[in-house]
Design a protein around this motif. Structure first.
Motif, PDB file in Angstrom:
ATOM      1  N   PRO A  19       0.793  -1.276  -0.034  1.00  0.00           N
ATOM      2  CA  PRO A  19      -0.262   0.018   0.117  1.00  0.00           C
ATOM      3  C   PRO A  19       0.702   1.183  -0.100  1.00  0.00           C
ATOM      4  O   PRO A  19       0.365   2.170   0.218  1.00  0.00           O
ATOM      5  CB  PRO A  19      -0.500   0.050   1.361  1.00  0.00           C
ATOM      6  CG  PRO A  19       0.099  -0.773   2.309  1.00  0.00           C
ATOM      7  CD  PRO A  19       1.098  -1.796   1.679  1.00  0.00           C
ATOM      8  N   PHE A  20       2.238   1.213  -0.023  1.00  0.00           N
ATOM      9  CA  PHE A  20       2.934   2.289  -0.084  1.00  0.00           C
ATOM     10  C   PHE A  20       2.782   3.105  -1.287  1.00  0.00           C
ATOM     11  O   PHE A  20       3.017   4.372  -1.145  1.00  0.00           O
ATOM     12  CB  PHE A  20       4.437   2.026  -0.025  1.00  0.00           C
ATOM     13  CG  PHE A  20       4.575   0.955   1.334  1.00  0.00           C
ATOM     14  CD1 PHE A  20       4.738   1.593   2.578  1.00  0.00           C
ATOM     15  CD2 PHE A  20       4.910  -0.027   1.418  1.00  0.00           C
ATOM     16  CE1 PHE A  20       4.517   0.975   3.810  1.00  0.00           C
ATOM     17  CE2 PHE A  20       4.823  -0.975   2.324  1.00  0.00           C
ATOM     18  CZ  PHE A  20       4.886  -0.424   3.390  1.00  0.00           C
ATOM     19  N   LEU A  50      11.565   5.883  -1.969  1.00  0.00           N
ATOM     20  CA  LEU A  50      10.684   6.399  -0.915  1.00  0.00           C
ATOM     21  C   LEU A  50      10.242   7.752  -1.636  1.00  0.00           C
ATOM     22  O   LEU A  50      10.912   8.671  -2.021  1.00  0.00           O
ATOM     23  CB  LEU A  50      11.770   7.179   0.279  1.00  0.00           C
ATOM     24  CG  LEU A  50      10.725   7.499   1.317  1.00  0.00           C
ATOM     25  CD1 LEU A  50      10.230   6.417   2.317  1.00  0.00           C
ATOM     26  CD2 LEU A  50      11.305   8.595   2.314  1.00  0.00           C
ATOM     27  N   TYR A  51       8.996   7.819  -1.950  1.00  0.00           N
ATOM     28  CA  TYR A  51       8.318   8.811  -2.545  1.00  0.00           C
ATOM     29  C   TYR A  51       7.888   9.866  -1.768  1.00  0.00           C
ATOM     30  O   TYR A  51       7.756   9.758  -0.305  1.00  0.00           O
ATOM     31  CB  TYR A  51       7.168   8.349  -3.370  1.00  0.00           C
ATOM     32  CG  TYR A  51       7.577   7.468  -4.623  1.00  0.00           C
ATOM     33  CD1 TYR A  51       8.161   8.063  -5.822  1.00  0.00           C
ATOM     34  CD2 TYR A  51       7.363   6.136  -4.485  1.00  0.00           C
ATOM     35  CE1 TYR A  51       8.560   7.103  -6.882  1.00  0.00           C
ATOM     36  CE2 TYR A  51       7.496   5.182  -5.694  1.00  0.00           C
ATOM     37  CZ  TYR A  51       8.351   5.867  -6.585  1.00  0.00           C
ATOM     38  OH  TYR A  51       8.468   4.891  -7.926  1.00  0.00           O
ATOM     39  N   ALA A  52       7.631  11.114  -2.471  1.00  0.00           N
ATOM     40  CA  ALA A  52       7.022  12.193  -1.456  1.00  0.00           C
ATOM     41  C   ALA A  52       5.522  11.611  -0.936  1.00  0.00           C
ATOM     42  O   ALA A  52       4.721  11.129  -1.553  1.00  0.00           O
ATOM     43  CB  ALA A  52       6.810  13.603  -2.057  1.00  0.00           C
ATOM     44  N   GLY A  53       5.597  12.221   0.462  1.00  0.00           N
ATOM     45  CA  GLY A  53       4.138  11.822   0.901  1.00  0.00           C
ATOM     46  C   GLY A  53       4.092  10.738   1.577  1.00  0.00           C
ATOM     47  O   GLY A  53       2.978  10.206   1.923  1.00  0.00           O
ATOM     48  N   PHE A 100      13.024  11.475  -5.910  1.00  0.00           N
ATOM     49  CA  PHE A 100      11.866  11.129  -5.762  1.00  0.00           C
ATOM     50  C   PHE A 100      10.759  12.101  -4.932  1.00  0.00           C
ATOM     51  O   PHE A 100       9.508  11.725  -4.668  1.00  0.00           O
ATOM     52  CB  PHE A 100      11.899   9.770  -5.106  1.00  0.00           C
ATOM     53  CG  PHE A 100      12.669   8.482  -5.820  1.00  0.00           C
ATOM     54  CD1 PHE A 100      12.015   8.444  -6.891  1.00  0.00           C
ATOM     55  CD2 PHE A 100      13.769   8.280  -5.545  1.00  0.00           C
ATOM     56  CE1 PHE A 100      12.692   7.653  -7.867  1.00  0.00           C
ATOM     57  CE2 PHE A 100      14.495   7.430  -6.285  1.00  0.00           C
ATOM     58  CZ  PHE A 100      14.080   6.923  -7.447  1.00  0.00           C
ATOM     59  N   ASP A 101      11.224  13.282  -4.465  1.00  0.00           N
ATOM     60  CA  ASP A 101      10.498  14.148  -3.750  1.00  0.00           C
ATOM     61  C   ASP A 101      10.019  14.912  -4.742  1.00  0.00           C
ATOM     62  O   ASP A 101      10.094  16.057  -4.857  1.00  0.00           O
ATOM     63  CB  ASP A 101      11.403  14.953  -2.619  1.00  0.00           C
ATOM     64  CG  ASP A 101      10.442  15.947  -1.861  1.00  0.00           C
ATOM     65  OD1 ASP A 101       9.229  15.617  -1.766  1.00  0.00           O
ATOM     66  OD2 ASP A 101      10.986  16.722  -1.132  1.00  0.00           O
ATOM     67  N   ARG A 102       8.858  14.422  -5.318  1.00  0.00           N
ATOM     68  CA  ARG A 102       7.999  15.056  -6.378  1.00  0.00           C
ATOM     69  C   ARG A 102       6.467  14.644  -6.289  1.00  0.00           C
ATOM     70  O   ARG A 102       6.313  13.698  -5.817  1.00  0.00           O
ATOM     71  CB  ARG A 102       8.453  14.512  -7.739  1.00  0.00           C
ATOM     72  CG  ARG A 102      10.162  14.904  -8.028  1.00  0.00           C
ATOM     73  CD  ARG A 102      10.687  14.716  -9.457  1.00  0.00           C
ATOM     74  NE  ARG A 102      11.943  14.721  -9.377  1.00  0.00           N
ATOM     75  CZ  ARG A 102      12.654  14.441 -10.460  1.00  0.00           C
ATOM     76  NH1 ARG A 102      11.932  14.206 -11.581  1.00  0.00           N
ATOM     77  NH2 ARG A 102      13.808  14.602 -10.415  1.00  0.00           N
ATOM     78  N   PRO A 103       5.698  15.478  -6.997  1.00  0.00           N
ATOM     79  CA  PRO A 103       4.412  15.320  -6.763  1.00  0.00           C
ATOM     80  C   PRO A 103       3.619  14.045  -7.466  1.00  0.00           C
ATOM     81  O   PRO A 103       2.611  13.336  -7.003  1.00  0.00           O
ATOM     82  CB  PRO A 103       3.712  16.386  -7.342  1.00  0.00           C
ATOM     83  CG  PRO A 103       4.776  17.261  -7.730  1.00  0.00           C
ATOM     84  CD  PRO A 103       6.017  16.878  -7.603  1.00  0.00           C
TER      85      PRO A 103
END
Ligand code: ADP
Length: 533
Positions: A19-20, A50-53, A100-103
């Motif tokens: 579910p990540f 590891l994505y944003a959010g 990876f820190d992107r919308p």
């Protein structure tokens, strides 16, 4: 005392793991298959970005930094450790904000980020570096779709004569449409020399193609249904790589996906209005009434209700559905649709919903709970896919006693048994020709079966609900595939603990000879389309 036999060690790498992070079937598979493998005693470790959010604070931050060689130098990433839900499968998240820190995971709808090749080079390279740092020397590296296509290449190249070089590699195609394509000039981003840029590896009609290189380098190949394994060896479904796949036909296997039978269980589902089983179906009536009410439609058990869920894209055939809606809505039927995607598709279904609120409702959103309520509340489920590697929604539908109306392609052929009017056999309504006429006719066929042969509908529902789509079946096939890959890589069988020694898997049959393109028909351009992700 002889030493305990070691379990098979598998490094499983994916760009999305539910579910990540999930955009579709790849995420579902990556979230559930490792758990089923673990139940078979396989030591599987999962790696993803590891994505944003993401809830990173709930994850353990490993000490130190992971150094990942990139074309421009060394990326210093953090690593966080979590577990897949309901089990003890470790999942490692590579944290590198620059990538990876992107919308979005891959890019705004309809486009990919310009540096996607670089971002996922980092994932593949990083996964191997991580394995070395944590001392996990896998017997098998399992890569999934183009985002991880460099893994089998790196095992054969940069890991040459290193311990990881002994690992067998399995490359699974979840959707061949997306291939990881870029200009040939981007070859340097992979960190490999230009000597790899030739038609036997990365070069494909003047472009860089990561999938092609994986198809060349992986020990074994698989895809997510037996029918799709055959189809992708043909020019019609091969997205330009059918020739390469035919060349590896003996190493290509089709393993039908399972579904998460706990999350998708009408007997326990908390998302739906009432629970039910094949033996006691009253709850399904309550789910239908609740869905009709939520959609603002007449609440009437006698009117057949069709459900539709999915990405509103070319692959899913929603343009064909759009073209037959007027005809379908002229009948005594209701339809609800849940989907997001192409702007035009969204606009069409939004305005249709406003024009025909008596018969049609569209929710243009991504809503997991609503997806469950549609599966439970609808009588029929429409899936007019142009191609479908496996497809999950038809399996969810079958489990909820909601009969699929589906195009006979890919995994839909392997999961839906076509209705036989003479005997009442089958679990759904299949059609071959992807045209508005054929789709409308098949919806009409479901409708007439509903009104004229209700006993057949009842029997089909019960049959559908008794099918076994659990991951345990698929996991056993993957274990056989891993063992075969190991044997081919090392030249001897795996000597450790094996859950169930079984015969090696059989490769997908050779497809019929390729069709000659009639004069005047233009070649398809898969490379252009495959850039979308
Ligand atoms: P694909 O991977 O090609 O998108 P699949 O049928 O294999 O198709 O898997 C799609 C998954 O995504 C299913 O779990 C489906 O329920 C889910 N899904 C797709 N669109 C939506 C949506 N708008 N809302 C909720 N779930 C969705």
């Amino acid at each position: 005392m002889p030493p305990e036999p070691q379990p098979l060690k598998v490094l499983f790498v994916s760009s999305e793991v539910a579910p990540f992070a999930k955009t579709g079937g790849l995420g579902d598979v990556s979230g559930v298959l490792p758990r089923a493998l673990r139940r078979r005693g396989i030591d599987v470790r999962v790696v993803m970005p590891l994505y944003a959010g993401m809830r990173w604070d709930a994850l353990e931050r490993l000490e130190g930094t992971l150094e990942v060689p990139m074309w421009w130098g060394r990326a210093r990433a953090a690593v966080r450790l979590g577990r897949l839900p309901d089990g003890d499968v470790p999942i490692y998240f590579l944290e590198y904000n620059r990538y990876f820190d992107r919308p979005f995971f891959y890019g705004p709808p309809g486009e990919g980020y310009g540096d996607n090749i670089e971002r996922f080079t980092f994932l593949s390279r990083g996964a191997l570096e991580l394995a070395k740092v944590i001392g996990f020397l896998p017997d098998v590296v399992h890569a999934n779709d183009w985002q991880t296509a460099l893994l089998p290449v790196y095992v054969n190249t940069v890991e040459w004569a290193q311990p990881l070089h002994g690992a067998a590699t399995v490359y699974t195609i979840h959707n061949l449409l997306h291939q990881g394509v870029s200009d040939g000039g981007a070859m340097f981003v992979t960190g490999l020399g230009r000597e790899h840029y030739h038609p036997g590896e990365f070069e494909h009609f003047g472009t860089l193609n990561l999938t092609k290189a994986a198809l060349h380098h992986a020990t074994l190949l698989s895809t997510v249904s037996p029918t799709y394994a055959r189809e992708i060896q043909t020019p019609e479904a091969g997205c330009g790589l059918d020739g390469v796949l035919r060349g590896r036909q003996a190493d290509l296997f089709g393993i039908l996906n399972g579904i998460d039978v706990e999350a998708w269980n009408p007997a326990t589902d908390r998302h739906i209005a009432a629970r039910y089983t094949a033996e006691s179906m009253e709850g399904k009536q309550a789910c239908k009434a609740a869905l009709q009410a939520a959609a603002g439609l007449a609440v009437d058990p006698r009117i057949p209700l069709f459900g539709v869920i999915g990405r509103l894209t070319y692959q899913k055939g929603f343009d064909v559905l759009a073209h037959c809606m007027d005809r379908v809505l002229s009948w005594d039927a209701q339809m609800v649709l849940l989907g997001t995607g192409d702007g035009d598709g969204e606009e069409f279904f939004r305005s249709l919903s406003a024009r025909r609120p008596d018969k049609f409702k569209a929710w243009l959103a991504f809503d997991e709970g609503l997806a469950h309520r549609i599966e439970a509340g609808a009588d029929f489920f429409v899936m007019p896919s142009r191609f479908e590697p496996c497809g999950l929604n038809q399996m969810y539908s079958l489990r909820y006693g909601t009969l699929p109306v589906a195009r006979a392609t890919g995994g839909l052929v392997d999961t839906v048994q076509g209705y036989q009017e003479a005997t009442g056999d089958g679990t759904g309504f299949l059609f071959g020709d992807l045209s508005p006429g054929a789709l409308a006719d098949t919806i009409g066929w479901a409708l007439s079966t509903w009104f004229d042969r209700p006993a057949h509908v009842e029997a089909m529902r019960r049959r559908a609900m008794s099918q076994d789509f659990s991951w345990d079946r698929a996991a056993a096939s993957y274990e056989r595939l891993y063992l075969e890959a190991y044997r081919r890589r090392r030249g001897h069988p795996f000597a450790g603990a094996v859950s169930a020694p079984a015969p090696p898997p059989t490769p997908s049959p050779r497809p019929p000879p390729p069709r000659r393109r009639p004069p005047g028909e233009r070649a398809r351009s898969p490379t252009r389309r495959s850039r979308r992700r």
